[in-house]
Each structure stands twice: as structure tokens, then as C-alpha cells.
Design a protein around this motif. Structure first.
Motif, PDB file in Angstrom:
ATOM      1  N   GLY A 239       0.826  -1.193   0.000  1.00  0.00           N
ATOM      2  CA  GLY A 239       0.000   0.000   0.000  1.00  0.00           C
ATOM      3  C   GLY A 239       0.863   1.246   0.000  1.00  0.00           C
ATOM      4  O   GLY A 239       2.095   1.169   0.065  1.00  0.00           O
ATOM      5  N   PRO A 240       0.260   2.428  -0.096  1.00  0.00           N
ATOM      6  CA  PRO A 240       1.028   3.674  -0.130  1.00  0.00           C
ATOM      7  C   PRO A 240       1.860   3.844   1.147  1.00  0.00           C
ATOM      8  O   PRO A 240       1.383   3.569   2.255  1.00  0.00           O
ATOM      9  CB  PRO A 240      -0.060   4.753  -0.231  1.00  0.00           C
ATOM     10  N   TYR A 241       3.088   4.295   0.974  1.00  0.00           N
ATOM     11  CA  TYR A 241       3.945   4.550   2.133  1.00  0.00           C
ATOM     12  C   TYR A 241       3.409   5.739   2.925  1.00  0.00           C
ATOM     13  O   TYR A 241       2.952   6.722   2.342  1.00  0.00           O
ATOM     14  CB  TYR A 241       5.373   4.885   1.708  1.00  0.00           C
ATOM     15  N   ASP A 242       3.500   5.655   4.241  1.00  0.00           N
ATOM     16  CA  ASP A 242       3.260   6.866   5.019  1.00  0.00           C
ATOM     17  C   ASP A 242       4.610   7.535   5.294  1.00  0.00           C
ATOM     18  O   ASP A 242       5.672   6.965   5.044  1.00  0.00           O
ATOM     19  CB  ASP A 242       2.464   6.577   6.300  1.00  0.00           C
ATOM     20  N   ASP A 243       4.555   8.770   5.801  1.00  0.00           N
ATOM     21  CA  ASP A 243       5.778   9.550   5.969  1.00  0.00           C
ATOM     22  C   ASP A 243       6.754   8.889   6.935  1.00  0.00           C
ATOM     23  O   ASP A 243       7.968   8.917   6.728  1.00  0.00           O
ATOM     24  CB  ASP A 243       5.446  10.961   6.456  1.00  0.00           C
ATOM     25  N   ARG A 244       6.219   8.294   7.985  1.00  0.00           N
ATOM     26  CA  ARG A 244       7.094   7.682   8.990  1.00  0.00           C
ATOM     27  C   ARG A 244       7.863   6.514   8.393  1.00  0.00           C
ATOM     28  O   ARG A 244       9.081   6.413   8.559  1.00  0.00           O
ATOM     29  CB  ARG A 244       6.268   7.216  10.192  1.00  0.00           C
ATOM     30  N   PHE A 245       7.156   5.625   7.705  1.00  0.00           N
ATOM     31  CA  PHE A 245       7.844   4.467   7.137  1.00  0.00           C
ATOM     32  C   PHE A 245       8.894   4.899   6.129  1.00  0.00           C
ATOM     33  O   PHE A 245      10.017   4.383   6.128  1.00  0.00           O
ATOM     34  CB  PHE A 245       6.837   3.531   6.465  1.00  0.00           C
ATOM     35  N   GLU A 246       8.557   5.845   5.270  1.00  0.00           N
ATOM     36  CA  GLU A 246       9.515   6.283   4.257  1.00  0.00           C
ATOM     37  C   GLU A 246      10.755   6.885   4.901  1.00  0.00           C
ATOM     38  O   GLU A 246      11.883   6.606   4.478  1.00  0.00           O
ATOM     39  CB  GLU A 246       8.862   7.301   3.324  1.00  0.00           C
ATOM     40  N   SER A 247      10.580   7.672   5.961  1.00  0.00           N
ATOM     41  CA  SER A 247      11.713   8.282   6.641  1.00  0.00           C
ATOM     42  C   SER A 247      12.603   7.240   7.301  1.00  0.00           C
ATOM     43  O   SER A 247      13.838   7.273   7.173  1.00  0.00           O
ATOM     44  CB  SER A 247      11.197   9.273   7.695  1.00  0.00           C
ATOM     45  N   VAL A 248      11.983   6.293   8.004  1.00  0.00           N
ATOM     46  CA  VAL A 248      12.751   5.255   8.693  1.00  0.00           C
ATOM     47  C   VAL A 248      13.475   4.362   7.692  1.00  0.00           C
ATOM     48  O   VAL A 248      14.662   4.037   7.849  1.00  0.00           O
ATOM     49  CB  VAL A 248      11.829   4.425   9.609  1.00  0.00           C
ATOM     50  N   ASP A 282      22.448  10.723  12.789  1.00  0.00           N
ATOM     51  CA  ASP A 282      22.223  11.931  11.994  1.00  0.00           C
ATOM     52  C   ASP A 282      20.778  12.042  11.514  1.00  0.00           C
ATOM     53  O   ASP A 282      20.249  13.148  11.342  1.00  0.00           O
ATOM     54  CB  ASP A 282      23.162  11.954  10.784  1.00  0.00           C
ATOM     55  N   ALA A 283      20.145  10.899  11.308  1.00  0.00           N
ATOM     56  CA  ALA A 283      18.744  10.900  10.872  1.00  0.00           C
ATOM     57  C   ALA A 283      17.780  11.088  12.036  1.00  0.00           C
ATOM     58  O   ALA A 283      16.560  11.190  11.816  1.00  0.00           O
ATOM     59  CB  ALA A 283      18.435   9.592  10.142  1.00  0.00           C
ATOM     60  N   GLY A 284      18.316  11.127  13.264  1.00  0.00           N
ATOM     61  CA  GLY A 284      17.479  11.342  14.441  1.00  0.00           C
ATOM     62  C   GLY A 284      16.907  10.090  15.056  1.00  0.00           C
ATOM     63  O   GLY A 284      15.982  10.159  15.875  1.00  0.00           O
ATOM     64  N   TYR A 285      17.491   8.917  14.712  1.00  0.00           N
ATOM     65  CA  TYR A 285      16.911   7.661  15.169  1.00  0.00           C
ATOM     66  C   TYR A 285      17.859   6.829  16.042  1.00  0.00           C
ATOM     67  O   TYR A 285      17.646   5.630  16.224  1.00  0.00           O
ATOM     68  CB  TYR A 285      16.499   6.814  13.965  1.00  0.00           C
ATOM     69  N   GLY A 286      18.891   7.436  16.596  1.00  0.00           N
ATOM     70  CA  GLY A 286      19.900   6.674  17.325  1.00  0.00           C
ATOM     71  C   GLY A 286      19.372   5.858  18.477  1.00  0.00           C
ATOM     72  O   GLY A 286      19.888   4.767  18.766  1.00  0.00           O
ATOM     73  N   GLU A 287      18.326   6.349  19.152  1.00  0.00           N
ATOM     74  CA  GLU A 287      17.825   5.637  20.335  1.00  0.00           C
ATOM     75  C   GLU A 287      17.069   4.365  19.978  1.00  0.00           C
ATOM     76  O   GLU A 287      16.707   3.586  20.864  1.00  0.00           O
ATOM     77  CB  GLU A 287      16.922   6.547  21.152  1.00  0.00           C
ATOM     78  N   TYR A 288      16.831   4.135  18.687  1.00  0.00           N
ATOM     79  CA  TYR A 288      16.048   2.975  18.279  1.00  0.00           C
ATOM     80  C   TYR A 288      16.905   1.859  17.678  1.00  0.00           C
ATOM     81  O   TYR A 288      16.393   0.959  17.026  1.00  0.00           O
ATOM     82  CB  TYR A 288      14.972   3.411  17.285  1.00  0.00           C
ATOM     83  N   VAL A 323      25.544  -7.062   6.376  1.00  0.00           N
ATOM     84  CA  VAL A 323      25.372  -5.639   6.680  1.00  0.00           C
ATOM     85  C   VAL A 323      23.883  -5.445   6.920  1.00  0.00           C
ATOM     86  O   VAL A 323      23.083  -5.461   5.989  1.00  0.00           O
ATOM     87  CB  VAL A 323      25.868  -4.746   5.528  1.00  0.00           C
ATOM     88  N   GLU A 324      23.482  -5.268   8.193  1.00  0.00           N
ATOM     89  CA  GLU A 324      22.065  -5.342   8.540  1.00  0.00           C
ATOM     90  C   GLU A 324      21.639  -4.278   9.553  1.00  0.00           C
ATOM     91  O   GLU A 324      21.184  -4.604  10.658  1.00  0.00           O
ATOM     92  CB  GLU A 324      21.718  -6.729   9.061  1.00  0.00           C
ATOM     93  N   PRO A 325      21.750  -3.009   9.201  1.00  0.00           N
ATOM     94  CA  PRO A 325      21.250  -1.981  10.117  1.00  0.00           C
ATOM     95  C   PRO A 325      19.741  -2.111  10.298  1.00  0.00           C
ATOM     96  O   PRO A 325      19.027  -2.539   9.388  1.00  0.00           O
ATOM     97  CB  PRO A 325      21.615  -0.675   9.408  1.00  0.00           C
ATOM     98  N   GLY A 326      19.275  -1.744  11.476  1.00  0.00           N
ATOM     99  CA  GLY A 326      17.844  -1.806  11.739  1.00  0.00           C
ATOM    100  C   GLY A 326      17.422  -0.778  12.765  1.00  0.00           C
ATOM    101  O   GLY A 326      18.233  -0.331  13.585  1.00  0.00           O
ATOM    102  N   LEU A 327      16.166  -0.403  12.717  1.00  0.00           N
ATOM    103  CA  LEU A 327      15.558   0.496  13.695  1.00  0.00           C
ATOM    104  C   LEU A 327      14.262  -0.133  14.176  1.00  0.00           C
ATOM    105  O   LEU A 327      13.498  -0.691  13.365  1.00  0.00           O
ATOM    106  CB  LEU A 327      15.279   1.860  13.071  1.00  0.00           C
ATOM    107  N   TYR A 328      13.984  -0.015  15.489  1.00  0.00           N
ATOM    108  CA  TYR A 328      12.860  -0.733  16.086  1.00  0.00           C
ATOM    109  C   TYR A 328      12.093   0.193  17.028  1.00  0.00           C
ATOM    110  O   TYR A 328      12.681   0.788  17.937  1.00  0.00           O
ATOM    111  CB  TYR A 328      13.368  -1.973  16.826  1.00  0.00           C
ATOM    112  N   PHE A 329      10.771   0.276  16.817  1.00  0.00           N
ATOM    113  CA  PHE A 329       9.919   1.200  17.545  1.00  0.00           C
ATOM    114  C   PHE A 329       8.790   0.432  18.225  1.00  0.00           C
ATOM    115  O   PHE A 329       7.935  -0.153  17.539  1.00  0.00           O
ATOM    116  CB  PHE A 329       9.312   2.235  16.583  1.00  0.00           C
ATOM    117  N   PRO A 330       8.767   0.404  19.551  1.00  0.00           N
ATOM    118  CA  PRO A 330       7.682  -0.301  20.249  1.00  0.00           C
ATOM    119  C   PRO A 330       6.314   0.194  19.789  1.00  0.00           C
ATOM    120  O   PRO A 330       6.117   1.393  19.556  1.00  0.00           O
ATOM    121  CB  PRO A 330       7.936   0.056  21.725  1.00  0.00           C
TER     122      PRO A 330
END
Length: 360
Positions: A239-248, A282-288, A323-330
Motif C-alpha cells: 500500500g502507499p507509504y506513510d511519511d514515517r515508514f519512508e523516513s525510517v 544523523d537521521a534522528g533515530y539513534g535511540e532505536y 550488513v544489517e542496520p535496523g531500527l525498532y519502535f515499540p
């Protein structure tokens, strides 16, 4: 299973002041001798003893013909008789070895101690043999890694196009598992399918949650070819991307690019990990960030080199690395994108070809 691999093991004997080593790790035994018995288990009583002059396989009686048919380097194959520790000690005594190293990180404590108790000489329990001799993959190993990546990519591409919305995570995982077995030698590891909030768990076990549109879906999978593991992660979104998914997603892709740029032979492993983290910060997601950015892959799905902060080990050309960077949001989910690369003196080579959702 080449003379060069036996020579690499023998080179370690001097540092241990040992006349021989008892390889109890089945993957190390297969790597050194070609004998595949129980190679994906953590321990098997089918072992190999290597001295400067001998390559002796000790195997159960019903496996000795198997060993003889597979190993071109064995100088002797012995059928186990009686208790395993007693059989090991007898071989040591028969060859007059006075000091012996044993892989202590794979033999069960009780069995290792029984060998030590029965031997009048010196026993040195050693660890890390795998990470000392198997980091750099020879051309045959690299060829197996490429084929494992190819099979993994093929199955993922099929699954991604098959319409998984409306199916449960477990259903999709079972389909992937069956296809990997059909196109390769089996599984590198248990398949992960994690949808929606479950995608916030890096090692989620697929369950009965129904996959939906407009949510992150992480699929982590790997074929196995001649014992060598593939390892691929892609994050899907229908489905269409939302802004959050596209940014992450784009932040993770940028991190992967930065990591690959830093994966150069001769540099410390942690440089790539720091590059990955810096891009996500730099993208603002270090804590995840929940896990390190990569690891070696071969007979074992996780092996050296470890691409993480604090690891000053110098990278070597010929290593096969994820090479497997990842971000995870509860309560929302996560994004992980994983490729396999082969390290070189210059830019690394990406051997994963499965399509990604976006570019940066």
C-alpha cells in the motif's frame, strides 16, 4: 578439506604448546576434513584429532565409511569402541602425545573432564578455533556463499510477489521454509516473519498474527548450500507509504551504504559499526538501534568478524559479512535491510541481489 586448512590448524599447535588438538566442533571438523556428520549441531562424538603428522577421525562405527568417502585428508579413521572419553584417551596414548589441546567451547564439560581425568599428560582446553581459522573464506567457500545468496534471493523474490497480505506470519514462514529446502541444501536458520508491532522484535518467532497492508513486515531468511548459510533481510510494506515508514526506511538504507563504504580490508571492524550508527544518529533515530550492524557468515550463521563497536580487529579480504542496520519502535514495528558482502582491499562486493523498496 584441503592441505591448507589442515596447515592452518597445525599452525595453532605451537601457541598452545600442544602435540595435537581434538576438534570437537562439528563445523570445524567439516571445514578441516570434509566429513559432514552432524555438521550443524553444537557437538558430535564424531571428531578429528590433528597433530603435525596425523589427521585422525574418530567416528561411531556406522559412520566410518561415511568419513572415508568424504575426507581426502584423513590419515586414519577409527571406529569408536566403548566410552567416548576412553576412546579419545586411547588414541592420544597410542600416538605418544604428551600435551593435547581440546576445543573447550564445544565439548560438554563432563566429557571433556573425563578425557582430562583419563590422560596422564597435559590437557589445555582452548576456545575460538573457528574465529582463528575460518574468518577468511577461500574461493570454494566464496562460491558456496554466492550460491546460498542466489537461492535466498530467488525464494524471497517469489514470496514478495505471491501476495502475503491476509496470511499469518507462520503461514508465510512455512512457505519460505519449504521453498528454501526445495531450492537449496536446507535452512541457514529458522525463518523470521514479523509484521506490524511484531517487527519491533529483531528475533521474533512467527505466530498467528495476520499480515496487513500499510504496516512494516520484516522477513529474515537464509538458504544453506554445501553447509554455507545465506542471510537476507528485507522489510516489506503493501500500500502507499506513510511519511514515517519512508523516513525510517531511507535512514536504514543510508546507514547500510555508510557501513559498506567503511567495510574495507585492513580497517578495524568497529569503523563500519561507527559509520552505521552515525548515519542513524544523523537521521534522528539513534535511540532505536537494538543490535550490532553485522557479522561473519559461513558454516555458522553467526561467526567472526563481528561488526560492532569496540572490536578493533582488522578486517581481512575474503571475509563474508552481513550488513544489517535496523531500527525498532515499540507499538509500531521496525525496519531492517540486510545484504551479504565479500570484503576486499577496496570496496566490498555485495552478493545479495534481492530488490529493496526504495533508494536514497
Amino acid at each position: 578439506m584441503t592441505p591448507e586448512r589442515i596447515a592452518a590448524i597445525r599452525h595453532l599447535l605451537g601457541g598452545w604448546e600442544a602435540d595435537a588438538i581434538v576438534l570437537t566442533n562439528p563445523a570445524n571438523r567439516r571445514w578441516a576434513t570434509g566429513f559432514t556428520s552432524y555438521a550443524t549441531d553444537s557437538f558430535s562424538t564424531d571428531i578429528v584429532l590433528i597433530s603435525q603428522n596425523d589427521v585422525i577421525i574418530l567416528a561411531s562405527g556406522n559412520n566410518t565409511a561415511w568419513a572415508g568417502g568424504e575426507s581426502p585428508v584423513a590419515t586414519e579413521i577409527i571406529a569408536q569402541s566403548g566410552l567416548w572419553p576412553t576412546a579419545v584417551v586411547k588414541i592420544i596414548d597410542d600416538h605418544g602425545w604428551k600435551s593435547v589441546a581440546i576445543e573447550g567451547d564445544s565439548v560438554p564439560y563432563s566429557l571433556g573432564q573425563a578425557v582430562a581425568d583419563g590422560f596422564s599428560g597435559t590437557i589445555n582446553f582452548v576456545s575460538g578455533v573457528r574465529d582463528q581459522v575460518r574468518v577468511v573464506k577461500d574461493p570454494a567457500e566464496q562460491a558456496n556463499a554466492r550460491q546460498a545468496a542466489l537461492c535466498t534471493d530467488q525464494v524471497f523474490t517469489e514470496i514478495a510477489a505471491s501476495g502475503i497480505v491476509g496470511k499469518t506470519e507462520a503461514e508465510v514462514a512455512r512457505t519460505i521454509t519449504a521453498r528454501l529446502i526445495e531450492v537449496s541444501g536446507g535452512l541457514g536458520f529458522d525463518v523470521i516473519v514479523a509484521s506490524g508491532p511484531n517487527a519491533a522484535r529483531p528475533h521474533h518467532s512467527p505466530g498467528d498474527r495476520v499480515i496487513q497492508e500499510r504496516e512494516p513486515i520484516i522477513i529474515d531468511m537464509g538458504a544453506r548450500v554445501n553447509g554455507y548459510c545465506g542471510d537476507l533481510t528485507r522489510t516489506l510494506w503493501f500500500g502507499p507509504y506513510d511519511d514515517r515508514f519512508e523516513s525510517v526506511y531511507k535512514a536504514v538504507l543510508q546507514s547500510q551504504i555508510a557501513t559498506k563504504d567503511a567495510l574495507v580490508a585492513g580497517r578495524p571492524a568497529q569503523e563500519a559499526a561507527l559509520a552505521s550508527e552515525a548515519a542513524l544518529q544523523d537521521a534522528g533515530y539513534g535511540e532505536y538501534i537494538l543490535h550490532s550492524v553485522g557479522h561473519g557468515v559461513g558454516f555458522n550463521i553467526h561467526e567472526a568478524p563481528w561488526i560492532r563497536k569496540g572490536n578493533e580487529t582488522l578486517l581481512e579480504a575474503g571475509s563474508v559479512v552481513t550488513v544489517e542496520p535496523g531500527l525498532y519502535f515499540p507499538d509500531w514495528g521496525g525496519v531492517r535491510v540486510e545484504d551479504v558482502v565479500i570484503l576486499a582491499d577496496g570496496p566490498c562486493e555485495t552478493i545479495t541481489t534481492a530488490a529493496k523498496l526504495m533508494t536514497v
